[in-house]
Motif scaffolding. Structure first.
Motif, PDB file in Angstrom:
ATOM      1  N   ARG A  71       7.696   7.763  -9.650  1.00  0.00           N
ATOM      2  CA  ARG A  71       8.016   6.457  -9.079  1.00  0.00           C
ATOM      3  C   ARG A  71       6.957   5.418  -9.430  1.00  0.00           C
ATOM      4  NH1 ARG A  71      11.455   6.314  -4.392  1.00  0.00           N
ATOM      5  NH2 ARG A  71      12.412   8.307  -3.919  1.00  0.00           N
ATOM      6  N   VAL A  72       5.688   5.825  -9.280  1.00  0.00           N
ATOM      7  CA  VAL A  72       4.580   4.881  -9.425  1.00  0.00           C
ATOM      8  C   VAL A  72       4.427   4.404 -10.869  1.00  0.00           C
ATOM      9  CG1 VAL A  72       2.067   4.707  -9.335  1.00  0.00           C
ATOM     10  CG2 VAL A  72       3.312   5.671  -7.409  1.00  0.00           C
ATOM     11  N   VAL A  73       4.680   5.284 -11.829  1.00  0.00           N
ATOM     12  CA  VAL A  73       4.527   4.914 -13.237  1.00  0.00           C
ATOM     13  C   VAL A  73       5.391   3.692 -13.569  1.00  0.00           C
ATOM     14  CG1 VAL A  73       5.080   5.657 -15.593  1.00  0.00           C
ATOM     15  CG2 VAL A  73       3.797   7.166 -14.081  1.00  0.00           C
ATOM     16  N   LEU A  74       6.535   3.568 -12.921  1.00  0.00           N
ATOM     17  CA  LEU A  74       7.424   2.431 -13.155  1.00  0.00           C
ATOM     18  C   LEU A  74       6.794   1.121 -12.707  1.00  0.00           C
ATOM     19  CD1 LEU A  74      10.807   4.017 -11.986  1.00  0.00           C
ATOM     20  CD2 LEU A  74       9.930   3.839 -14.321  1.00  0.00           C
ATOM     21  N   PHE A  75       5.776   1.201 -11.826  1.00  0.00           N
ATOM     22  CA  PHE A  75       5.100   0.012 -11.316  1.00  0.00           C
ATOM     23  C   PHE A  75       3.709  -0.155 -11.936  1.00  0.00           C
ATOM     24  CE2 PHE A  75       8.335   0.913  -8.236  1.00  0.00           C
ATOM     25  CZ  PHE A  75       8.666  -0.299  -7.638  1.00  0.00           C
ATOM     26  N   SER A 115       0.840  -1.204   0.000  1.00  0.00           N
ATOM     27  CA  SER A 115       0.000   0.000   0.000  1.00  0.00           C
ATOM     28  C   SER A 115       0.876   1.255   0.000  1.00  0.00           C
ATOM     29  CB  SER A 115      -0.915   0.003   1.231  1.00  0.00           C
ATOM     30  OG  SER A 115      -1.759   1.133   1.229  1.00  0.00           O
ATOM     31  N   LEU A 116       0.820   2.006  -1.095  1.00  0.00           N
ATOM     32  CA  LEU A 116       1.611   3.234  -1.243  1.00  0.00           C
ATOM     33  C   LEU A 116       0.682   4.438  -1.149  1.00  0.00           C
ATOM     34  CD1 LEU A 116       3.776   2.097  -4.302  1.00  0.00           C
ATOM     35  CD2 LEU A 116       4.297   1.839  -1.871  1.00  0.00           C
ATOM     36  N   ASN A 117       0.793   5.173  -0.055  1.00  0.00           N
ATOM     37  CA  ASN A 117      -0.112   6.295   0.199  1.00  0.00           C
ATOM     38  C   ASN A 117       0.683   7.599   0.282  1.00  0.00           C
ATOM     39  OD1 ASN A 117      -1.983   8.179   1.202  1.00  0.00           O
ATOM     40  ND2 ASN A 117      -3.094   6.593   2.315  1.00  0.00           N
ATOM     41  N   LEU A 126       9.839   6.819   3.284  1.00  0.00           N
ATOM     42  CA  LEU A 126       8.996   5.678   3.635  1.00  0.00           C
ATOM     43  C   LEU A 126       8.451   5.011   2.371  1.00  0.00           C
ATOM     44  CD1 LEU A 126       7.934   4.198   6.106  1.00  0.00           C
ATOM     45  CD2 LEU A 126       5.944   5.706   6.093  1.00  0.00           C
ATOM     46  N   ILE A 127       8.048   5.818   1.411  1.00  0.00           N
ATOM     47  CA  ILE A 127       7.559   5.278   0.142  1.00  0.00           C
ATOM     48  C   ILE A 127       8.660   4.495  -0.562  1.00  0.00           C
ATOM     49  CG2 ILE A 127       6.793   5.928  -2.184  1.00  0.00           C
ATOM     50  CD1 ILE A 127       5.271   8.251  -0.879  1.00  0.00           C
ATOM     51  N   ALA A 128       9.877   5.029  -0.537  1.00  0.00           N
ATOM     52  CA  ALA A 128      11.009   4.342  -1.162  1.00  0.00           C
ATOM     53  C   ALA A 128      11.245   2.987  -0.507  1.00  0.00           C
ATOM     54  CB  ALA A 128      12.264   5.207  -1.066  1.00  0.00           C
ATOM     55  N   ALA A 129      11.138   2.916   0.827  1.00  0.00           N
ATOM     56  CA  ALA A 129      11.326   1.656   1.544  1.00  0.00           C
ATOM     57  C   ALA A 129      10.254   0.645   1.145  1.00  0.00           C
ATOM     58  CB  ALA A 129      11.295   1.893   3.056  1.00  0.00           C
TER      59      ALA A 129
END
Length: 235
Positions: free
Chosen positions: A151-155, A110-112, A120-123
């Protein structure tokens, strides 16, 4: 005959005094070098002692009842935490807990961007593996969302759920346009928006890559009548 040694020019010292001073300096350097060598050896012993103590502590922890649980059972504990920070803190309880939690990718799915800071998002991204992700953008219109978006576009191929909290349509359009890659796992989208004076500019259909979308929930918090529009479109 005068037995007084001739003074060394430029120093005001006799040759004998000069030799004595040089001898003392060399002795001091020898002692200093020995001390430095001893200090390095003691530092090495200290590091070895810390590693040995850590291994002993880890071995003792394995005898605790809770640490005899299978890792997949132990990894259920964080689901009862109140925040993502609690999950991070739990990885510092002991090495056994850290290994168990980091080896469980669903805990990091869960990325918020609304509640999590960048580190924290990077971790979370480093530990989520290839499992489906739930992604929530921030209502902040600054650079925070832009950095998160990169970052998210890569996922893209791993996103299962996407939430846009109370953003103007032009901002939502910007995010949608950024996802030009397929979104094969995306099943659910939540959009909260206000009425914009300027129509949004979509370069392609809204989240066009989400060919397997099951549910689209759209909420308007800013209608002129003050009513709340909340509807779900099953595909």
């Amino acid at each position: 005959m005068d037995t007084q040694l001739e003074k060394h020019p430029g120093h005001g010292l006799t040759l004998q005094q000069l030799l004595h001073a040089l001898n003392e300096e060399l002795s001091a350097q020898t002692v200093s070098g020995q001390l430095a060598s001893d200090l390095d050896r003691l530092c090495g012993l200290e590091i070895e002692a810390k590693h040995a103590f850590s291994k002993i502590h880890f071995s003792m922890n394995t005898f605790l009842a809770i640490n005899r649980l299978p890792p997949e059972v132990l990894a259920l504990i964080p689901y009862f935490f109140d925040s993502c920070k609690d999950l991070i803190n739990s990885t510092h309880v002991c090495r056994h807990w850290r290994n168990a939690f980091i080896a469980s990718p669903p805990l990091w799915s869960s990325l918020n961007n609304q509640t999590m800071h960048e580190d924290l998002i990077a971790a979370y991204m480093d530990r989520c593996g290839g499992i489906p992700l739930d992604v929530t953008f921030s209502s902040d219109l600054g650079t925070k969302n832009e950095s998160f978006l990169e970052r998210v576009v890569l996922f893209s191929s791993h996103i299962r759920k996407m939430t846009f909290p109370l953003l103007p349509w032009w901002h939502i359009a910007q995010f949608s346009n950024a996802f030009d890659a397929p979104l094969p796992l995306l099943r659910e989208v939540h959009v909260e928006f206000g009425s914009d004076a300027t129509p949004p500019s979509f370069e392609r259909p809204f989240l066009a890559g989400a060919t397997n979308l099951v549910s689209l929930c759209m909420t308007d918090y800013n209608t002129r009548s003050g009513t709340l529009l909340h509807f779900v479109i099953p595909t």
